[in-house]
Design an enzyme around this catalytic site. Structure first.
Site, PDB file in Angstrom:
ATOM      1  N   GLY A  20       0.907  -1.494   0.226  1.00 61.42           N
ATOM      2  CA  GLY A  20      -0.003   0.022  -0.081  1.00 61.42           C
ATOM      3  C   GLY A  20       0.966   1.306  -0.221  1.00 61.42           C
ATOM      4  N   SER A  21       0.223   2.231   0.713  1.00 60.83           N
ATOM      5  CA  SER A  21       1.147   3.661   0.585  1.00 60.83           C
ATOM      6  C   SER A  21       2.312   3.661   1.378  1.00 60.83           C
ATOM      7  CB  SER A  21       0.257   4.636   1.209  1.00 60.83           C
ATOM      8  OG  SER A  21      -0.997   4.855   0.396  1.00 60.83           O
ATOM      9  N   THR A  22       2.735   2.716   2.049  1.00 55.86           N
ATOM     10  CA  THR A  22       3.926   2.797   2.456  1.00 55.86           C
ATOM     11  C   THR A  22       5.029   2.577   1.568  1.00 55.86           C
ATOM     12  OG1 THR A  22       4.028   0.081   2.756  1.00 55.86           O
ATOM     13  CG2 THR A  22       3.674   1.471   4.649  1.00 55.86           C
TER      14      THR A  22
END
Length: 328
Positions: free
Chosen positions: A229-231
């Protein structure tokens, strides 16, 4: 079998002394009556026990790792051909805490999951043999006793019981709050990479692992790949700085929250105009991340991700680690 400790030498897995009940069928005069009496005391099927006693084997187990109450009940019967053998059983004093990471052992003391399985050779005691002479009545005499130490090695983990408890509590709350099916969480020391806790929900009690579904046995934080995801935006930014001639202040136009790529329209949670690279990461802009990749190039992004170790095993000393997938 050696003890497993947490980082502060608090016990996570220990071996305790238990008694198992066995039978020597050739010494039993009335097998049917003996089977019935034993079955009543141990809450087992008398017909199945009688069939096993009639198989003419010199030795059979009646009940492994019986409770003290069961052992005392059978001893009080004073039955011929029934014996009591000392064994050790694995006990997990913290119950569900870090259950999938610690793992568990089977009835014979062999590690089946987790640390118990991965370090089975180090934890288990060494095998040894010695000769026992018996007379015509099967009484021991002139046994060759051994004085060597045959216990297994102890293991100290980096896991901290207190941090593990807090992690598991927070994870359960998050799963319940979001009506999720399951969740995993890992807490690491950023300076050393030491794992301070690995949490998984739902969990299990390794003292009675056979009562839980098999899919709960594995340590999903280790075995299951998942989309980060956004990591991933942090690593995208690293690629831009390393290979895309960018700095933290390089500007990207974020299309006011809506960006078409082919048949797809990419959105941001909130519309943004111009953002610096630092703000793209801070505000987690999907459109900004795409613009960063377009400037950096897919080849440079792939190289950066591979250099960070994506798509490779970390080599963590837990069983079943998967490498994940990074496509070029």
């Amino acid at each position: 079998r050696g003890t497993i400790y947490d980082a502060n030498l608090r016990e996570m897995a220990v071996s305790i002394n238990v008694t198992s009940i066995a039978a020597y069928p050739r010494k039993i005069q009335d097998i049917a009556a003996t089977a019935k009496i034993l079955a009543n005391s141990l809450d087992i099927d008398s017909k199945i026990l009688q069939k096993r006693l009639l198989a003419k084997k010199p030795f059979i187990w009646i009940k492994r790792q019986a409770t003290p109450k069961e052992v005392n009940a059978v001893k009080s019967l004073n039955l011929d051909g029934v014996g009591f053998l000392p064994e050790t059983s694995r006990f997990y004093p913290q119950k569900t805490l870090a259950a999938q990471t610690i793992g568990f052992t089977g009835l014979d003391g062999n590690g089946l999951e987790g640390i118990e399985f991965y370090y089975d050779n180090q934890l288990k005691g060494t095998n040894f043999e010695y000769v026992v002479l018996k007379d015509a009545r099967a009484q021991d005499f002139n046994s060759e006793k051994t004085t060597n130490h045959h216990s297994g090695n102890n293991i100290v983990l980096t896991i901290d019981q207190t941090i593990q408890y807090i992690t598991e509590k927070a994870l359960k709350e998050a799963v319940d709050e979001n009506a999720a099916k399951s969740g995993i969480a890992v807490v690491m020391s950023p300076k050393t990479g030491a794992i301070l806790s690995i949490a998984q929900y739902p969990s299990l009690n390794p003292n009675s692992y056979e009562k839980f579904d098999r899919h709960l046995w594995r340590n999903r934080a280790i075995t299951d790949p998942f989309e980060p995801g956004s990591t991933m935006k942090v690593f995208t930014a690293a690629a831009a700085i390393e290979h895309g001639n960018c700095s933290e202040n390089t500007n990207f136009f974020c299309e006011n929250g809506e960006y078409r790529i082919g048949k797809h329209v990419i959105h941001d949670t909130h519309p943004h105009g111009w953002l610096t690279l630092k703000e793209v990461v801070k505000l987690s802009s999907n459109i900004g991340a795409i613009k960063v990749v377009q400037k950096t190039g897919s080849e440079s992004l792939y190289k950066t991700l591979k250099n960070f170790g994506f798509g490779e095993k970390t080599g963590i000393n837990c069983p079943g680690e998967t490498s994940g997938t990074v496509t070029p």
